[in-house]
Scaffold this motif. Structure first.
Motif, PDB file in Angstrom:
ATOM      1  N   ILE A   1       0.900  -1.168   0.000  1.00  0.00           N
ATOM      2  CA  ILE A   1       0.000   0.000   0.000  1.00  0.00           C
ATOM      3  C   ILE A   1       0.929   1.206   0.000  1.00  0.00           C
ATOM      4  CG2 ILE A   1      -1.852   1.223   1.178  1.00  0.00           C
ATOM      5  CD1 ILE A   1      -2.392  -1.310   2.755  1.00  0.00           C
ATOM      6  N   LEU A   2       0.843   2.006  -1.050  1.00  0.00           N
ATOM      7  CA  LEU A   2       1.799   3.102  -1.208  1.00  0.00           C
ATOM      8  C   LEU A   2       1.075   4.415  -1.421  1.00  0.00           C
ATOM      9  CD1 LEU A   2       4.157   1.273  -3.756  1.00  0.00           C
ATOM     10  CD2 LEU A   2       4.550   1.552  -1.300  1.00  0.00           C
ATOM     11  N   LYS A   3       1.804   5.510  -1.334  1.00  0.00           N
ATOM     12  CA  LYS A   3       1.243   6.807  -1.739  1.00  0.00           C
ATOM     13  C   LYS A   3       1.277   6.844  -3.267  1.00  0.00           C
ATOM     14  CE  LYS A   3       2.148   9.580   2.331  1.00  0.00           C
ATOM     15  NZ  LYS A   3       1.020   8.960   3.014  1.00  0.00           N
ATOM     16  N   THR A   4       0.430   7.693  -3.878  1.00  0.00           N
ATOM     17  CA  THR A   4       0.239   7.622  -5.334  1.00  0.00           C
ATOM     18  C   THR A   4       1.561   7.725  -6.097  1.00  0.00           C
ATOM     19  OG1 THR A   4      -1.909   8.650  -5.006  1.00  0.00           O
ATOM     20  CG2 THR A   4      -1.072   8.610  -7.256  1.00  0.00           C
ATOM     21  N   GLN A   5       2.343   8.769  -5.824  1.00  0.00           N
ATOM     22  CA  GLN A   5       3.570   8.960  -6.603  1.00  0.00           C
ATOM     23  C   GLN A   5       4.575   7.830  -6.326  1.00  0.00           C
ATOM     24  OE1 GLN A   5       3.648  11.061  -9.060  1.00  0.00           O
ATOM     25  NE2 GLN A   5       5.735  10.538  -9.692  1.00  0.00           N
ATOM     26  N   ASP A   6       4.580   7.340  -5.089  1.00  0.00           N
ATOM     27  CA  ASP A   6       5.487   6.221  -4.762  1.00  0.00           C
ATOM     28  C   ASP A   6       5.086   4.973  -5.534  1.00  0.00           C
ATOM     29  OD1 ASP A   6       6.806   7.888  -3.057  1.00  0.00           O
ATOM     30  OD2 ASP A   6       5.791   7.181  -1.246  1.00  0.00           O
ATOM     31  N   LEU A   7       3.787   4.753  -5.659  1.00  0.00           N
ATOM     32  CA  LEU A   7       3.329   3.587  -6.434  1.00  0.00           C
ATOM     33  C   LEU A   7       3.733   3.734  -7.896  1.00  0.00           C
ATOM     34  CD1 LEU A   7       0.048   1.616  -6.327  1.00  0.00           C
ATOM     35  CD2 LEU A   7       0.717   2.675  -8.481  1.00  0.00           C
ATOM     36  N   ILE A   8       3.527   4.955  -8.429  1.00  0.00           N
ATOM     37  CA  ILE A   8       3.843   5.186  -9.843  1.00  0.00           C
ATOM     38  C   ILE A   8       5.335   4.949 -10.105  1.00  0.00           C
ATOM     39  CG2 ILE A   8       4.011   7.060 -11.568  1.00  0.00           C
ATOM     40  CD1 ILE A   8       1.235   8.004 -10.507  1.00  0.00           C
ATOM     41  N   GLU A   9       6.162   5.324  -9.137  1.00  0.00           N
ATOM     42  CA  GLU A   9       7.611   5.181  -9.341  1.00  0.00           C
ATOM     43  C   GLU A   9       8.155   3.850  -8.806  1.00  0.00           C
ATOM     44  OE1 GLU A   9       9.351   8.636  -7.569  1.00  0.00           O
ATOM     45  OE2 GLU A   9       8.359   9.983  -8.986  1.00  0.00           O
ATOM     46  N   SER A  10       7.288   3.031  -8.243  1.00  0.00           N
ATOM     47  CA  SER A  10       7.775   1.819  -7.569  1.00  0.00           C
ATOM     48  C   SER A  10       8.470   0.857  -8.542  1.00  0.00           C
ATOM     49  CB  SER A  10       6.601   1.096  -6.903  1.00  0.00           C
ATOM     50  OG  SER A  10       7.007  -0.186  -6.504  1.00  0.00           O
ATOM     51  N   PRO A  11       9.616   0.331  -8.161  1.00  0.00           N
ATOM     52  CA  PRO A  11      10.269  -0.690  -8.995  1.00  0.00           C
ATOM     53  C   PRO A  11       9.493  -2.007  -9.022  1.00  0.00           C
ATOM     54  CG  PRO A  11      11.478  -0.360  -6.942  1.00  0.00           C
ATOM     55  CD  PRO A  11      10.410   0.683  -6.975  1.00  0.00           C
ATOM     56  N   ASP A  12       8.465  -2.133  -8.163  1.00  0.00           N
ATOM     57  CA  ASP A  12       7.646  -3.356  -8.150  1.00  0.00           C
ATOM     58  C   ASP A  12       6.432  -3.254  -9.064  1.00  0.00           C
ATOM     59  OD1 ASP A  12       9.188  -4.709  -6.179  1.00  0.00           O
ATOM     60  OD2 ASP A  12       8.323  -3.357  -4.668  1.00  0.00           O
ATOM     61  N   VAL A  13       6.327  -2.156  -9.825  1.00  0.00           N
ATOM     62  CA  VAL A  13       5.154  -1.943 -10.677  1.00  0.00           C
ATOM     63  C   VAL A  13       5.595  -1.668 -12.117  1.00  0.00           C
ATOM     64  CG1 VAL A  13       3.241  -0.340 -11.132  1.00  0.00           C
ATOM     65  CG2 VAL A  13       3.698  -1.079  -8.797  1.00  0.00           C
ATOM     66  N   ASP A  14       4.992  -2.400 -13.076  1.00  0.00           N
ATOM     67  CA  ASP A  14       5.288  -2.176 -14.502  1.00  0.00           C
ATOM     68  C   ASP A  14       4.186  -1.368 -15.181  1.00  0.00           C
ATOM     69  OD1 ASP A  14       7.538  -4.019 -14.411  1.00  0.00           O
ATOM     70  OD2 ASP A  14       6.023  -5.603 -14.297  1.00  0.00           O
ATOM     71  N   ILE A  15       2.928  -1.618 -14.763  1.00  0.00           N
ATOM     72  CA  ILE A  15       1.772  -1.005 -15.434  1.00  0.00           C
ATOM     73  C   ILE A  15       0.870  -0.378 -14.375  1.00  0.00           C
ATOM     74  CG2 ILE A  15      -0.172  -1.412 -17.005  1.00  0.00           C
ATOM     75  CD1 ILE A  15       1.150  -4.191 -17.581  1.00  0.00           C
ATOM     76  N   ILE A  16       0.449   0.861 -14.659  1.00  0.00           N
ATOM     77  CA  ILE A  16      -0.465   1.542 -13.735  1.00  0.00           C
ATOM     78  C   ILE A  16      -1.895   1.337 -14.241  1.00  0.00           C
ATOM     79  CG2 ILE A  16      -1.104   3.763 -12.697  1.00  0.00           C
ATOM     80  CD1 ILE A  16       1.824   2.869 -12.078  1.00  0.00           C
ATOM     81  N   LEU A  17      -2.755   0.840 -13.377  1.00  0.00           N
ATOM     82  CA  LEU A  17      -4.191   0.782 -13.685  1.00  0.00           C
ATOM     83  C   LEU A  17      -4.826   1.996 -13.024  1.00  0.00           C
ATOM     84  CD1 LEU A  17      -6.821  -0.491 -14.692  1.00  0.00           C
ATOM     85  CD2 LEU A  17      -6.790  -1.983 -12.682  1.00  0.00           C
ATOM     86  N   ASN A  18      -5.293   2.928 -13.864  1.00  0.00           N
ATOM     87  CA  ASN A  18      -5.793   4.217 -13.383  1.00  0.00           C
ATOM     88  C   ASN A  18      -7.309   4.170 -13.318  1.00  0.00           C
ATOM     89  OD1 ASN A  18      -6.284   6.932 -12.912  1.00  0.00           O
ATOM     90  ND2 ASN A  18      -5.448   7.658 -14.865  1.00  0.00           N
TER      91      ASN A  18
END
Ligand SMILES: NC(=O)c1ccc[n+]([C@@H]2O[C@H](COP(=O)([O-])OP(=O)(O)OC[C@H]3O[C@@H](n4cnc5c(N)ncnc54)[C@H](O)[C@@H]3O)[C@@H](O)[C@H]2O)c1
Length: 364
Positions: free
Chosen positions: A58-75
């Motif tokens: 569970i991350l803050k929005t910008q942290d999720l967007i920049e997270s190395p654990d995420v390839d695709i953002i579902l908006n």
């Protein structure tokens, strides 16, 4: 052989529609993708996704967007928020898939697409219902010539709005909302999947009810000032030469109109509700007395939301175009604005964008 790492999805916006995405992306689509992170401005919502579906971060929005654990953002934020989240995603070098409409304004979507191209990342956009069994059965019937050459189409979406059930329905009546931007994407995407892009539109858009009272909880009794047209009729000239009409309304209590019909030189195709993945599909050819229900020829009859982002995720590794893509979602946005613009100007709008019909889909 080592198993390939599944593309990792981070979800921004754990609101009303997020439940079905979480269910399907951690269920029916989990063979292909994984959800690694969630965020919401309201922390408890993200925390619930963690509890209910075991999403690890569970991350803050910008942290999720920049997270190395995420390839695709579902908006899956509300339409006016699509732009900010999608732009931040593509700027961070992440693929993004937006719920509909792609963005509220054309210029916003153009910027997202431009930055995505520059950063070599993909943009996808809802709806993905056209990838379901109903939409793809219709696509096959048309491509196989069951009704000959399509010459005309009708599409109708009429109801009395969302203030009787949605917990926060104001956005449906504010800029970026209204029945065309809310429901038009299902109907127009279905039409583009079947008939190809639209070259010219005209339209009439009105706001007969200026204030609406919420009757759902927790905002029961709150009055909404309506800022957008709530009954819109559009005429669609397809590049193929076919002519269509679309009516979308939040001012109708009941009607007997079909969802979508396609009229061809040899018969008529009755398309199921494009806000669902299944059927029924009917055909009546010109010599036949009765309508025939056609068995669904493809998978995904049930609510399969998440098909579009899963197709996007797989397309990256397979180095192919994805079907619910930014080009088509932008074309649909352009057409929806074009119908409103035509109403305001009293003239036709020559649609500036176009797109290619997505490849037919018969499963992964
Ligand atoms: N509700 C439906 O039945 C439905 C169906 C199909 C599609 N959609 C589409 O899904 C999208 C979302 O609709 P909804 O009904 O779920 O809306 P909603 O208001 O219930 O949920 C949106 C969520 O996004 C969060 N959010 C907004 N900005 C954020 C940010 N910057 N960072 C993190 N979280 C943020 C909000 O706090 C909220 O929880 C819309 O585009 C809508 O058109 C909704």
């Amino acid at each position: 052989m080592a198993e390939l790492k599944k593309p990792r999805i981070g979800i921004v916006g754990i609101g009303n529609i997020s439940g079905i995405y979480l269910k399907n992306l951690t269920g029916m689509h989990s063979k292909h993708v994984q959800v690694t992170a969630v965020t919401d401005l309201i922390h408890e919502r993200a925390a619930k996704a963690n509890t209910d579906y075991g999403i690890p971060h569970i991350l803050k929005t910008q942290d999720l967007i920049e997270s190395p654990d995420v390839d695709i953002i579902l908006n899956i934020t509300q339409p006016p928020d699509h732009y900010g989240v999608a732009l931040a995603a593509v700027k961070a070098g992440k693929h993004v898939y937006d719920e509909k409409p792609l963005c509220a304004k054309r210029e916003e979507a153009q910027e997202v697409l431009k930055v995505a191209t520059a950063n070599k990342v993909k943009v996808g956009g809802s709806p993905d219902t056209f990838l379901g069994a109903g939409g793809q059965t219709c696509r096959k019937l048309l491509d196989d010539g069951w009704i000959g050459k399509p010459v005309a189409a009708t599409a109708f979406m009429a109801n009395h709005g969302h203030e009787h059930w949605h917990p926060g329905p104001e956005f449906y009546y504010k800029k970026g909302g209204g029945p065309m931007f809310d429901m038009g994407p299902y109907y127009l995407t279905a039409l583009v999947n079947l008939l190809g892009p639209i070259a010219r539109v005209s339209g009439s858009a009105k706001t007969p009810i200026k204030q609406r009272t919420i009757t759902s909880e927790p905002l029961n009794g709150t009055v909404i000032d309506v800022e957008v047209p709530t009954t819109i009729a559009g005429v669609l000239d397809f590049s193929s030469g076919a002519v269509g009409t679309i009516i979308t309304s939040f001012d109708v209590y009941s009607h007997t109109l079909p969802f979508i019909e396609i009229y061809g030189t040899e018969g008529t195709l009755r398309v199921p509700d494009p806000n669902t993945f299944g059927g029924p599909v009917y055909v009546k050819r010109y010599r036949e007395e009765n309508w025939s229900e056609i068995p669904l020829l493809r998978e995904y009859k049930e609510n399969s939301r998440g098909l579009g982002i899963t197709d996007l995720a797989l397309s990256i590794g397979e180095n192919r175009p994805h079907r619910a893509n930014g080009e088509m979602a932008y074309h649909v946005l352009d057409v929806m604005h074009g119908i409103h613009d035509a109403s305001a100007s009293g003239s036709y709008y020559d649609v500036k964008s176009t797109c290619t019909r997505p490849e037919p889909f018969s499963g992964f």
